[in-house]
Design a protein around this motif. Structure first.
Motif, mmCIF file in Angstrom:
data_model
loop_
_atom_site.group_PDB
_atom_site.id
_atom_site.type_symbol
_atom_site.label_atom_id
_atom_site.label_comp_id
_atom_site.label_asym_id
_atom_site.label_seq_id
_atom_site.Cartn_x
_atom_site.Cartn_y
_atom_site.Cartn_z
ATOM 1 N N SER A 130 0.750 -1.313 0.031
ATOM 2 C CA SER A 130 0.046 -0.073 0.025
ATOM 3 C C SER A 130 0.751 1.513 -0.116
ATOM 4 N N ARG A 131 2.121 1.039 0.415
ATOM 5 C CA ARG A 131 3.002 2.294 0.258
ATOM 6 C C ARG A 131 4.083 1.990 -0.865
ATOM 7 N N VAL A 132 3.695 1.344 -2.003
ATOM 8 C CA VAL A 132 4.605 1.388 -3.120
ATOM 9 C C VAL A 132 3.647 1.745 -4.116
ATOM 10 N N ALA A 133 4.119 2.984 -4.794
ATOM 11 C CA ALA A 133 3.164 3.564 -5.796
ATOM 12 C C ALA A 133 3.341 2.908 -7.104
ATOM 13 N N SER A 134 4.432 2.131 -7.348
ATOM 14 C CA SER A 134 4.461 1.239 -8.609
ATOM 15 C C SER A 134 5.660 0.342 -8.840
ATOM 16 N N LEU A 135 5.640 -0.727 -9.639
ATOM 17 C CA LEU A 135 6.794 -1.501 -9.803
ATOM 18 C C LEU A 135 7.205 -1.363 -11.234
ATOM 19 N N THR A 136 8.644 -1.085 -11.464
ATOM 20 C CA THR A 136 8.936 -1.113 -12.806
ATOM 21 C C THR A 136 9.963 -1.780 -12.874
ATOM 22 N N PHE A 137 10.087 -3.112 -13.496
ATOM 23 C CA PHE A 137 11.161 -4.036 -13.606
ATOM 24 C C PHE A 137 11.847 -4.100 -15.056
ATOM 25 N N PHE A 138 12.910 -4.151 -14.970
ATOM 26 C CA PHE A 138 13.778 -4.444 -16.362
ATOM 27 C C PHE A 138 14.568 -5.669 -16.218
ATOM 28 N N GLY A 139 13.996 -6.336 -17.137
ATOM 29 C CA GLY A 139 14.690 -7.746 -17.557
ATOM 30 C C GLY A 139 14.732 -8.622 -16.495
ATOM 31 N N SER A 140 13.499 -8.400 -15.517
ATOM 32 C CA SER A 140 13.503 -9.445 -14.235
ATOM 33 C C SER A 140 12.786 -10.788 -14.701
ATOM 34 N N LYS A 141 13.438 -11.657 -14.273
ATOM 35 C CA LYS A 141 12.861 -13.208 -14.468
ATOM 36 C C LYS A 141 13.180 -13.993 -13.087
ATOM 37 N N ARG A 142 12.432 -15.030 -12.803
ATOM 38 C CA ARG A 142 12.942 -15.713 -11.446
ATOM 39 C C ARG A 142 13.723 -17.002 -12.114
ATOM 40 N N SER A 143 12.991 -18.023 -12.867
ATOM 41 C CA SER A 143 13.567 -19.393 -13.363
ATOM 42 C C SER A 143 13.584 -18.817 -14.765
ATOM 43 N N ILE A 144 14.784 -19.741 -15.594
ATOM 44 C CA ILE A 144 15.088 -19.686 -16.766
ATOM 45 C C ILE A 144 14.683 -20.815 -17.561
ATOM 46 N N HIS A 145 13.659 -20.816 -18.303
ATOM 47 C CA HIS A 145 12.974 -21.906 -18.986
ATOM 48 C C HIS A 145 13.436 -21.821 -20.455
ATOM 49 N N SER A 146 14.023 -20.868 -21.173
ATOM 50 C CA SER A 146 14.247 -20.468 -22.566
ATOM 51 C C SER A 146 15.405 -20.920 -22.925
ATOM 52 N N TRP A 147 15.759 -21.595 -23.765
ATOM 53 C CA TRP A 147 17.093 -22.106 -24.370
ATOM 54 C C TRP A 147 17.701 -21.397 -25.375
ATOM 55 N N SER A 148 19.014 -21.051 -25.583
ATOM 56 C CA SER A 148 19.885 -20.408 -26.388
ATOM 57 C C SER A 148 21.219 -20.654 -25.958
ATOM 58 N N PHE A 149 22.113 -20.136 -27.172
ATOM 59 C CA PHE A 149 23.586 -20.483 -26.885
ATOM 60 C C PHE A 149 24.030 -19.538 -25.540
ATOM 61 N N GLU A 150 23.289 -18.066 -25.733
ATOM 62 C CA GLU A 150 23.558 -17.467 -24.269
ATOM 63 C C GLU A 150 23.579 -18.053 -23.019
ATOM 64 N N ARG A 151 22.346 -18.914 -22.949
ATOM 65 C CA ARG A 151 22.125 -19.584 -21.908
ATOM 66 C C ARG A 151 23.134 -20.244 -21.530
ATOM 67 N N LEU A 152 23.527 -21.257 -22.333
ATOM 68 C CA LEU A 152 24.491 -22.248 -22.307
ATOM 69 C C LEU A 152 25.876 -21.805 -21.732
ATOM 70 N N ILE A 153 26.185 -20.641 -22.229
ATOM 71 C CA ILE A 153 27.463 -19.933 -21.653
ATOM 72 C C ILE A 153 27.310 -19.414 -20.309
ATOM 73 N N LYS A 154 26.512 -18.251 -20.353
ATOM 74 C CA LYS A 154 26.050 -17.315 -19.047
ATOM 75 C C LYS A 154 25.645 -18.082 -17.742
ATOM 76 N N VAL A 155 24.812 -18.970 -18.102
ATOM 77 C CA VAL A 155 23.860 -19.763 -17.020
ATOM 78 C C VAL A 155 24.425 -21.052 -16.612
#
Length: 291
Positions: A130-155
């Protein structure tokens, strides 16, 4: 001129870099993993925090425990992890800001894992919403489901394999020395994040609190999630959308892509530090915050 303030929590000194007029609408910014508050500002005055301060907001940029200018810095003796940030630090900083701005709600803005910590805090303490006016999230995720070469290296390689090995050698994750991030992480923070990134339930690894169940009872503030089309792993748009569903929160998601009229397909970092972001994205954030 920006100034530094400190909030004492559990023997720690949490650093807040402050921008803008004292009477401005308060805004709290939170960085992600292996990072610190400087993702939002530079010493030369660039970044989203100085921009919003120039628009009249009072901006508080938090360095989590041991990161940035918070004291003491992370070392092999540090035992804190995600739970302390969620349960202790964010509520304490919110109270600190509310005391300085009586009667005003605080906008919350986060990059990457910072959005997970902020959402977890509101799930655990729904009365804060009730005391938070808004939420703005840049690139926020909790779990990683999507596959990519970038995921293979960085994650899969760096985060899930190399990082735990470095922790066993050093007692903490020396991300700066290994040149994989802007700041270091504790052993517990790394272990906690790996548990969630690996698609395990949104349940606290330390005390068993069920954030997913609690999230269904939160009266969420206005929510805006931004995802870069070129962000293939750390904030993949599909994973960002899954995070919103997990929060059980209404809100809007914006894909930062050329097909949506933006100058570029943004990645995980240039949505905050790129010159194009300052020209075309920062004004949209201002307008969103003004409602």
């Amino acid at each position: 001129m920006p100034e530094s303030l400190f909030v004492a929590v559990d023997g720690q000194q949490l650093h807040l870099r402050c921008f803008g007029p004292d009477q401005g609408q308060p805004l709290l910014m939170l960085h992600g993993a292996i990072s610190n508050g400087k993702v939002f500002y530079s010493d030369s005055g660039k970044g989203l925090a100085p921009y919003l301060a120039a628009q009249g907001f009072r901006v508080y940029v938090l360095d989590l425990r041991g990161r940035g200018l918070s004291e003491p810095p992370i070392n092999s003796q540090a035992r804190h992890g995600q739970l302390e940030a969620i349960r202790d630090d964010l509520p304490a900083v919110q109270r600190f800001i509310m005391d300085r701005h009586p009667g005003q709600a605080v906008h919350w803005l986060a990059h990457s894992w910072g959005g997970v910590l902020m959402a977890s805090t509101l799930a655990r303490f729904p009365g804060l919403a009730s005391r938070v006016a808004s939420l703005t999230f840049f690139g926020s995720k909790r779990s990683i489901h999507s596959w990519s070469f970038e995921r293979l290296i960085k994650v899969e390689l760096v985060w899930n394999l190399l990082a735990p090995w470095w922790v066993r050698r050093h007692g903490y994750l020396p991300a700066k020395a290994k040149k994989i991030g802007a700041d270091n992480e504790t052993a517990n923070a790394l272990a906690d994040s790996i548990a969630w990134v690996k698609k395990r339930p949104w349940i606290d690894p330390k005390d068993g609190f069920d954030y997913a169940k609690a999230a269904c009872n939160v009266d969420w503030p206005r929510l805006w999630l931004l995802a870069g089309k070129a962000d293939k792993a750390l904030g993949n748009p599909r994973d960002v959308a899954r995070f919103q569903q997990e929060m059980a929160a209404k809100g809007q998601i914006t894909l930062l892509a050329k097909t949506n009229g933006f100058r570029r397909n943004y990645n995980h970092l240039d949505m905050l530090v790129g010159s194009d972001a300052a020209k075309e994205l920062f004004p949209k954030v201002r307008d969103w915050l003004l409602g």
